[in-house]
Design a protein around this motif. Sequence first.
Motif, PDB file in Angstrom:
ATOM      1  N   GLY A 106     -24.741  10.322  48.856  1.00  0.00           N
ATOM      2  CA  GLY A 106     -23.689   9.428  48.787  1.00  0.00           C
ATOM      3  C   GLY A 106     -24.083   8.238  48.580  1.00  0.00           C
ATOM      4  N   PHE A 107     -23.036   6.575  48.734  1.00  0.00           N
ATOM      5  CA  PHE A 107     -23.318   5.579  48.485  1.00  0.00           C
ATOM      6  C   PHE A 107     -23.287   5.109  50.049  1.00  0.00           C
ATOM      7  CE2 PHE A 107     -21.647   7.430  44.917  1.00  0.00           C
ATOM      8  CZ  PHE A 107     -22.167   7.277  43.666  1.00  0.00           C
ATOM      9  N   VAL A 108     -24.077   3.678  49.903  1.00  0.00           N
ATOM     10  CA  VAL A 108     -23.794   3.448  51.404  1.00  0.00           C
ATOM     11  C   VAL A 108     -23.840   1.758  51.604  1.00  0.00           C
ATOM     12  CG1 VAL A 108     -25.577   3.770  53.534  1.00  0.00           C
ATOM     13  CG2 VAL A 108     -25.911   5.049  52.080  1.00  0.00           C
ATOM     14  N   PRO A 109     -22.773   1.308  51.592  1.00  0.00           N
ATOM     15  CA  PRO A 109     -22.984  -0.200  51.684  1.00  0.00           C
ATOM     16  C   PRO A 109     -23.230  -0.776  52.992  1.00  0.00           C
ATOM     17  CG  PRO A 109     -21.086   0.256  51.843  1.00  0.00           C
ATOM     18  CD  PRO A 109     -21.790   1.516  51.851  1.00  0.00           C
ATOM     19  N   MET A 110     -24.483  -0.521  53.324  1.00  0.00           N
ATOM     20  CA  MET A 110     -24.505  -0.308  54.601  1.00  0.00           C
ATOM     21  C   MET A 110     -24.762  -2.551  55.279  1.00  0.00           C
ATOM     22  SD  MET A 110     -28.548   0.569  57.248  1.00  0.00           S
ATOM     23  CE  MET A 110     -28.207   2.296  56.594  1.00  0.00           C
ATOM     24  N   VAL A 111     -24.185  -3.026  55.624  1.00  0.00           N
ATOM     25  CA  VAL A 111     -23.600  -3.877  56.895  1.00  0.00           C
ATOM     26  C   VAL A 111     -24.888  -4.198  57.897  1.00  0.00           C
ATOM     27  CG1 VAL A 111     -22.415  -5.800  57.433  1.00  0.00           C
ATOM     28  CG2 VAL A 111     -21.369  -3.950  55.355  1.00  0.00           C
ATOM     29  N   SER A 112     -25.657  -4.846  57.606  1.00  0.00           N
ATOM     30  CA  SER A 112     -26.532  -4.682  58.933  1.00  0.00           C
ATOM     31  C   SER A 112     -26.765  -5.789  59.203  1.00  0.00           C
ATOM     32  CB  SER A 112     -28.213  -4.097  58.405  1.00  0.00           C
ATOM     33  OG  SER A 112     -28.585  -5.364  57.241  1.00  0.00           O
ATOM     34  N   GLY A 113     -27.090  -6.119  61.038  1.00  0.00           N
ATOM     35  CA  GLY A 113     -27.254  -7.307  61.752  1.00  0.00           C
ATOM     36  C   GLY A 113     -29.215  -7.818  61.570  1.00  0.00           C
ATOM     37  N   ARG A 114     -28.615  -8.661  62.297  1.00  0.00           N
ATOM     38  CA  ARG A 114     -30.034  -9.845  63.089  1.00  0.00           C
ATOM     39  C   ARG A 114     -30.439  -8.865  64.358  1.00  0.00           C
ATOM     40  NH1 ARG A 114     -30.998 -12.597  59.269  1.00  0.00           N
ATOM     41  NH2 ARG A 114     -29.452 -14.363  57.888  1.00  0.00           N
ATOM     42  N   GLY A 115     -31.251  -9.334  65.140  1.00  0.00           N
ATOM     43  CA  GLY A 115     -32.362  -8.704  66.303  1.00  0.00           C
ATOM     44  C   GLY A 115     -31.514 -10.311  67.233  1.00  0.00           C
ATOM     45  N   LEU A 116     -31.210 -10.113  68.897  1.00  0.00           N
ATOM     46  CA  LEU A 116     -31.195 -10.214  69.290  1.00  0.00           C
ATOM     47  C   LEU A 116     -31.814  -9.592  70.886  1.00  0.00           C
ATOM     48  CD1 LEU A 116     -29.851 -13.326  69.975  1.00  0.00           C
ATOM     49  CD2 LEU A 116     -27.938 -11.695  70.334  1.00  0.00           C
ATOM     50  N   GLY A 117     -32.065 -10.580  71.451  1.00  0.00           N
ATOM     51  CA  GLY A 117     -32.508 -10.486  72.496  1.00  0.00           C
ATOM     52  C   GLY A 117     -34.099  -9.629  72.747  1.00  0.00           C
ATOM     53  N   HIS A 118     -34.442  -8.322  73.241  1.00  0.00           N
ATOM     54  CA  HIS A 118     -35.167  -7.624  72.863  1.00  0.00           C
ATOM     55  C   HIS A 118     -34.989  -6.560  71.398  1.00  0.00           C
ATOM     56  CE1 HIS A 118     -32.541  -4.337  74.724  1.00  0.00           C
ATOM     57  NE2 HIS A 118     -33.385  -3.492  74.540  1.00  0.00           N
ATOM     58  N   THR A 119     -33.944  -6.670  70.769  1.00  0.00           N
ATOM     59  CA  THR A 119     -34.019  -5.370  70.388  1.00  0.00           C
ATOM     60  C   THR A 119     -34.501  -5.757  69.027  1.00  0.00           C
ATOM     61  OG1 THR A 119     -31.377  -5.755  69.469  1.00  0.00           O
ATOM     62  CG2 THR A 119     -32.074  -4.102  71.241  1.00  0.00           C
ATOM     63  N   GLY A 120     -34.436  -5.335  67.947  1.00  0.00           N
ATOM     64  CA  GLY A 120     -34.614  -5.416  66.401  1.00  0.00           C
ATOM     65  C   GLY A 120     -33.768  -5.466  65.594  1.00  0.00           C
ATOM     66  N   GLY A 121     -33.731  -6.129  64.033  1.00  0.00           N
ATOM     67  CA  GLY A 121     -32.829  -6.448  63.544  1.00  0.00           C
ATOM     68  C   GLY A 121     -32.520  -5.451  62.457  1.00  0.00           C
ATOM     69  N   THR A 122     -32.243  -4.722  61.626  1.00  0.00           N
ATOM     70  CA  THR A 122     -32.455  -4.282  60.515  1.00  0.00           C
ATOM     71  C   THR A 122     -32.391  -5.417  59.389  1.00  0.00           C
ATOM     72  OG1 THR A 122     -31.396  -1.694  60.690  1.00  0.00           O
ATOM     73  CG2 THR A 122     -31.475  -3.214  58.659  1.00  0.00           C
ATOM     74  N   LEU A 123     -31.572  -6.535  58.953  1.00  0.00           N
ATOM     75  CA  LEU A 123     -31.279  -7.223  58.477  1.00  0.00           C
ATOM     76  C   LEU A 123     -32.478  -8.259  58.471  1.00  0.00           C
ATOM     77  CD1 LEU A 123     -29.657  -8.404  55.885  1.00  0.00           C
ATOM     78  CD2 LEU A 123     -28.995 -10.170  58.389  1.00  0.00           C
ATOM     79  N   ASP A 124     -32.982  -8.479  60.005  1.00  0.00           N
ATOM     80  CA  ASP A 124     -34.775  -9.283  59.618  1.00  0.00           C
ATOM     81  C   ASP A 124     -35.406  -8.770  59.208  1.00  0.00           C
ATOM     82  OD1 ASP A 124     -33.306 -11.491  61.228  1.00  0.00           O
ATOM     83  OD2 ASP A 124     -33.868 -10.142  62.944  1.00  0.00           O
ATOM     84  N   LYS A 125     -35.818  -7.169  59.124  1.00  0.00           N
ATOM     85  CA  LYS A 125     -36.859  -6.279  58.249  1.00  0.00           C
ATOM     86  C   LYS A 125     -36.706  -6.443  56.928  1.00  0.00           C
ATOM     87  CE  LYS A 125     -35.801  -2.778  62.033  1.00  0.00           C
ATOM     88  NZ  LYS A 125     -36.436  -4.104  63.042  1.00  0.00           N
ATOM     89  N   PHE A 126     -35.876  -6.582  56.144  1.00  0.00           N
ATOM     90  CA  PHE A 126     -35.533  -6.869  55.035  1.00  0.00           C
ATOM     91  C   PHE A 126     -35.510  -7.584  54.210  1.00  0.00           C
ATOM     92  CE2 PHE A 126     -33.358  -2.319  54.565  1.00  0.00           C
ATOM     93  CZ  PHE A 126     -34.129  -1.716  53.559  1.00  0.00           C
TER      94      PHE A 126
END
Length: 440
Positions: A106-126
């Motif tokens: 597959g080809f995966v252009p994964m547009v991710s977001g930052r965490g907000l509130g109690h949830t974490g964000g994939t973009l922050d992890k990277f």
Amino acid sequence: MLPQEIIRRKRDGARLDPAEIDAFVRGITDGSVTEGQAAAFAMAVFFRGMELEERVALTRAMTGSGTVMRWDHLSLPGPVMDKHSTGGVGDKVSLILAPALAACGGFVPMVSGRGLGHTGGTLDKFESIPGYRAKPDRATLEKVVKDVGCAVIGATDDIAPADKRLYAIRDVTATVESIDLITASILSKKLAAGLDALVMDVKFGSGAFMPTFEKSRELAQSIVTVAEGAGLPTVALLTDMNEVLGLTAGNALEMRECIDILRGGEAEPRLYEVTAALAAELLALAKLAPDAAAGRAMFDKAMRSGAAAERFARMVHALGGPADLLEAPDHHLDAAPIVRPVYPDRSGVVSAIDTRAVGIAVVALGGGRTKTTDPIDFAVGLADVAGLGASVAPGGRPLAIVHARSDAQVEDATRLLRQAFTIADVAPAKGPLIAERIGR
């Protein structure tokens, strides 16, 4: 068309036609619709709701408010695909899933977001990886997707700009929870990514965004139906978020956990199963596998063989990160100076977890945000987090291990964690990890 007339019609329960919705979204994008009018529209939708045709029209209009990616000119030898999660605590699925899908063709252009509130964000992890470019230019993105097969990035300003403005208004007008507006917000960005297939991970439980299982199911059904109506094949899985997913919560800690799994380390079973199930559905949906069972076998092979790890390493390096992150994560990822276990007040079994409160403990440590502009500390967080049914004891198995910058942070996190975990004498009855599948 006057914005106030469109607002009035929706306020009075009328069904808006696509031309009205398109005109209003154009006004949100170019500024001719005021903040007050956008807020009134959001409130009217919140109370009156939208029919399916309206949701599709709103999603299409918001998608078209900015750049829509095209991949045809790259002659990619496989489908363009992505996954989206409604968020949770310790939700690190994307870190493993994106390179595994690439290893499966597959080809995966994964547009991710930052965490907000109690949830974490994939973009922050990277972004916990030194040098990682989360917002590359278009040419770089296309090159990485074509050469590596995946690129986990953040949304640029030209992707669904109407959604950015409307979301900011919803955030301060108590209209975030509208299923209609959530659906359009999520799918406008995914449609703008030019996908051939999408899998949704819709969470339910104490750490989920939606308050009840019924609301999570309603959201999943809405997203699948609207996505299909907009021409994007989509499957949604309803997955449990009544406990942390995996063993860690906190950006660099979660990155370390996933690197260990990619390198062949033992994965926490719930994390692996959710990731594998999403991969299986998406590989089948995109016709890389004849069915989900075959897709699962492909995913397992990519993980066992090291192919997923190889794609991960290549992606990180191609986007500016260190070439040896996989071999030497501790050399590159930040670490907190204080590491301290948090023990329960009594011995027993974890019978319930307020998972949202666990996420708030990470925020209190500095590892999350209450506003999108807040800085975060990548090093802090929680490790070895106990799950439902775990036996814990003072001086024995802790509730979690806190990674912090100061003693004061440890004290705050300790208080929050002890409040979040309920300890009993018997193990709880656990529901299914994947409660329902919605889609074709």
